[in-house]
Design an enzyme around this catalytic site. Structure first.
Site, PDB file in Angstrom:
ATOM      1  N   CYS A 108      41.626  38.411  36.148  1.00 31.23           N
ATOM      2  CA  CYS A 108      41.680  37.015  36.574  1.00 31.23           C
ATOM      3  C   CYS A 108      42.860  36.201  36.052  1.00 31.23           C
ATOM      4  CB  CYS A 108      40.374  36.328  36.212  1.00 31.23           C
ATOM      5  SG  CYS A 108      39.739  36.783  34.588  1.00 31.23           S
ATOM      6  N   ASP A 159      36.971  34.507  43.290  1.00 34.36           N
ATOM      7  CA  ASP A 159      36.897  35.138  41.979  1.00 34.36           C
ATOM      8  C   ASP A 159      36.181  36.476  42.100  1.00 34.36           C
ATOM      9  OD1 ASP A 159      37.018  35.508  39.264  1.00 34.36           O
ATOM     10  OD2 ASP A 159      36.323  33.489  38.787  1.00 34.36           O
ATOM     11  N   ASP A 160      36.888  37.559  41.840  1.00 29.57           N
ATOM     12  CA  ASP A 160      36.287  38.900  41.885  1.00 29.57           C
ATOM     13  C   ASP A 160      35.741  39.260  43.270  1.00 29.57           C
ATOM     14  OD1 ASP A 160      36.836  38.955  39.210  1.00 29.57           O
ATOM     15  OD2 ASP A 160      34.787  39.354  38.546  1.00 29.57           O
ATOM     16  N   HIS A 164      41.989  28.704  33.764  1.00 28.17           N
ATOM     17  CA  HIS A 164      42.154  30.028  33.166  1.00 28.17           C
ATOM     18  C   HIS A 164      43.574  30.365  32.727  1.00 28.17           C
ATOM     19  CE1 HIS A 164      39.584  33.921  33.079  1.00 28.17           C
ATOM     20  NE2 HIS A 164      39.429  33.163  32.023  1.00 28.17           N
ATOM     21  N   ASP A 176      41.344  36.799  43.425  1.00 28.20           N
ATOM     22  CA  ASP A 176      42.204  37.012  42.248  1.00 28.20           C
ATOM     23  C   ASP A 176      42.333  38.470  41.826  1.00 28.20           C
ATOM     24  OD1 ASP A 176      39.616  37.250  41.311  1.00 28.20           O
ATOM     25  OD2 ASP A 176      40.000  36.172  39.445  1.00 28.20           O
ATOM     26  N   ASN A 177      41.335  39.268  42.174  1.00 23.40           N
ATOM     27  CA  ASN A 177      41.398  40.712  41.881  1.00 23.40           C
ATOM     28  C   ASN A 177      40.281  41.383  42.658  1.00 23.40           C
ATOM     29  OD1 ASN A 177      40.433  39.411  38.818  1.00 23.40           O
ATOM     30  ND2 ASN A 177      38.950  40.559  40.033  1.00 23.40           N
TER      31      ASN A 177
END
EC number: 3.1.6.4
Lengths: 509, 509
Positions: B65, B25-26, B128, B275-276
């Site tokens: 996300c 995540d991130d 999400h 995710d990004n």
């Protein structure tokens, strides 16, 4: 008693460790696959790192070529060995061909010292510590030389100034752009191949004669104007700069393989690094990458002074090591002496430290890094903290003409275009959390107070004991250019020098 | 004939390859040692890369996300699967807990398809894709779930909005900050350890029952507020964010070791990505690094969408591979289907491609990468060229409040604070020479003309065939928040929802 003669031979003769320093020109921390370059085009250097030790926190002593090289060979900061200017405050100065100064005789260079231990010393490539007769590398400890005294980045055969000569030992054997071609349009030049062959031949010769050697391989294909041999042109995803890197990578691979094939790799300490950060002003076609770091060459931000660095010594350095030791090109002086069983000179301040305990035993030695620009201490790193006492990228005047040492990286109050003093309240960064120097710590924080207390002590001590050398880079004179280097007569390449007219050199940044 | 019953069993049962997707995540491209993070604190992930294949040009499908995760699980761009908004032009939208929409039933998710091949599917961590009943992961193909429907980045136990629930399968088992603590002051939380244990247990159970599995390990310790378990706090040179990365690295190491100890590593395909890009707005304490790339999360510059990526499958993927294949999280959909011996759905456009020829045979597949922000195609990459049709970092209004997606990285005309259209004359970058997107090519150059000719064709084709899905991220309503998730009664944790009051969601950037 009959054997006494043998026993008294210099200890070095048969078993001394060879020393091979591979010094790149303007190559950045982010230019190697092992350091995260996204094209991953350096398999040989990555392999070298996998077999040796990667240094992630290794620094040069100046964000510019000449002072950096003088520091490497003397183990001393440029402000001590004279490779700085007092013509302006905090200015980068180097040795173009109209410079009058050079390496002072009073400085002791690494090859001079290694000679005492029986080493044969050769420099291949760029000298850059002065091109007048008294500064010649063979007057400062080297036994052999193939290369040039100044940068190949001009003049470009423009007939107004002499092209830079290429020397073999005492005499020039031609000039850049005349006898040693660099095609500025295509970027083609076979110089790296020449320098590679010189290295292979020298190593073979030394192995055959069983004499230990110090080889200083100071090639310059990654300095603008960047060049590569025909077979490497167009092979990189990164363009011409990448082509040059690929050729260097290939050459380093060949050198290491040569050592292995000769059976002397376990007796040869090899260190790869660069003289300063990538020249972002020439990027992307003619300049490299400083990875996640701020700005580039000419600046005292991380991008200007943190260098790629790899130590390789099979059978001695454990494979795959990664060190966070704060290292410096000046340590290569002290480490080389240690390898040769020599003590560093005791009559002067030496800034380099012996890295062998780091490399062989994984130790970490607590020591600061000083970031100088000319005559000014701009910043200091201790542990993970870096304090900027002065900030400057380049002047507004230059910047308005498109000269930018931090393209696309403007950090308010940090990449300043005026010389900003912060000596009372230095800008402090935590390089672990913030390798890009983007988020200064709050002056009011306890962390700031504690870190600055430590750094202030180091700076005080440094300043109190500093004895600056005579500045060598103040005076320029057209008459001292490479008009008639020794050997020019044989080649019919002597030029007539103009009248001497010494002036203050101009150092704009 | 007696054996026919055996032969007719689903082929998957005994020998189908397990699929393990490790989605961060991130986390940024520059956060792993193998990708050049200067602290080199990820020995397990670096080892995973050394044993597998490193992808250097791997992308997410959205710089945010939710849409990225929807794309991964559907193999389709967010503009097709509905994870975008039409409330504003080129806006990033996701699934906060007042969002009304979620993954449409008409979308076919990877676990739904894998079920047909006999797989048991589990999601651990962040879903999400909508938190209302019809969007529940067990309604979309997963057999098991331990984790949360929304981000843990708020509310922080403020009693005005319900804390985000944590589910085990169909029912909540507690809420963040109440039952699953995250100490916002110290950054301490043991969630990664819980998610690790869930993964190890699930893998053991599947191995014991000889059933193939798909495990989607979507942990979130590197999303602000960043957290780590007590034993990892203070262990990183990078601060709290680095502590979280170290814990993740340690956990990945344990998962891979577990596979090896159970003897199923050669039968388990593992892929690690994010995710990004790193959220530079939270850096350095709460955000990571995008290495040499421009800007971060929320943007369609490389820092927003290029991801760290590693494929690992001992005995199948040659060790030490490095691929320049342009890859996408959507390819994990198609590749997983291929691993399971399934065909992708033929009744809809699938954007992912099967990477097995790349991973197993080193092939390179020519395909473009489309960079979307909400409903707008912002940029396209083909080969080493990237054309920006629109540029925007964030608005001046936000920027003036200190919100900056490109801190310390301002590229004139590129990191614009107004939405700038370039559709007639796109800004073109060569990502090999210029990974940092700092030097646009001259419009007048032949190189520009040739590259744009090719890219224009790809864009035309893409636009001509594009059928956007129903936008799911337009409507928000306080009433749909996690007031009373199933299971709340048993825990005495049901809250009373306010009146329904649907509104257009506000997406500022």
């Amino acid at each position: 008693p009959l054997c006494l003669g043998w026993a008294l031979r210099p200890a070095a003769a048969a078993t001394a460790t060879n020393i091979l320093l591979l010094l790149m020109d303007d190559m950045g921390w982010g230019d190697l696959g092992a350091f995260g370059e996204p094209s991953k085009e350096t398999p040989n250097l990555d392999q070298m790192a996998a077999e040796g030790m990667l240094f992630l926190d290794f620094y040069t002593a100046s964000p510019l070529c000449s002072p950096s090289r003088a520091a490497l060979l003397t183990g001393r900061l440029p402000v001590r060995n004279g490779f700085y200017t007092t013509n302006g405050h905090a200015r980068n100065a180097y040795t173009p061909q109209d410079i009058v100064g050079g390496i002072p005789d009073s400085e002791l260079l690494l090859p001079e010292l290694l000679k005492k231990a029986g080493y044969t010393n050769k420099i291949i490539g760029k000298w850059h510590l002065g091109h007048r007769a008294q500064f010649h590398p063979l007057k400062h400890g080297f036994d052999e030389w193939f290369g040039s005294p100044n940068c190949h980045f001009g003049p470009y055969d423009n007939r107004e100034r002499p092209n830079i000569p290429v020397y073999r030992d005492w005499e020039m054997v031609g000039r850049y752009y005349e006898d040693f071609k660099i095609d500025l349009k295509t970027g083609e030049a076979n110089l790296t191949q020449l320098y590679l062959q010189e290295a292979l031949d020298f190593i073979s010769k030394q192995q055959a004669s069983q004499q230990p050697f110090f080889l200083y391989w100071a090639i310059d294909a990654t300095h603008a104007p960047v060049y590569a041999s025909k077979q490497f042109l167009g092979t990189s995803q990164r363009g011409l700069y990448g082509d040059a890197v690929r050729e260097i990578d290939d050459s380093v691979g060949k050198i290491l393989k040569h050592l292995q094939q000769l059976g002397i790799s376990e007796n040869t300490f090899v260190f790869f690094t660069s003289d300063n950060g990538a020249a972002l002003i020439s990027a992307p076609k003619q300049g490299g990458s400083n990875g996640p770091f701020l700005c580039g060459k000419q600046t005292t931000f991380e991008g200007g002074m943190r260098e790629p660095a790899i130590a390789w010594w099979p059978g001695h350095i454990p494979a795959g090591g990664v060190s966070h030791q704060l290292g410096s090109v000046m340590d290569l002086f002290s480490t080389s002496l240690s390898l040769a069983g020599l003590q560093p000179p005791s009559d002067r301040q030496i800034d380099g430290i012996d890295l062998l305990p780091v490399i062989l035993q994984g130790k970490l030695i607590d020591r600061p890094i000083f970031y100088y620009r000319g005559n000014e201490l701009m910043a200091v790193r201790a542990g993970l903290y870096k304090a900027h006492y002065w900030t400057w990228s380049n002047s507004w005047e230059e910047h308005s003409k498109g000269i930018d040492f931090c393209p696309g990286q403007s950090v308010a109050g940090v990449t300043t275009h005026t010389q900003e003093e912060h000596t009372c309240l230095p800008l402090l960064f935590h390089l672990g959390r913030d390798p890009g120097e983007k988020y200064p710590l709050s002056f009011a924080s306890e962390e700031y107070q504690q870190a600055m207390e430590r750094i202030s002590g180091l700076v005080q001590q440094h300043r109190d004991t500093l004895v600056p050398g005579q500045p060598q880079l103040n005076v320029c004179d057209q008459a001292v250019m490479n008009w008639s280097p020794p050997g020019c007569e044989k080649l019919g390449k002597c030029l007539k020098a103009p009248e001497s007219d010494p002036k203050k050199c101009s150092w704009p940044h």
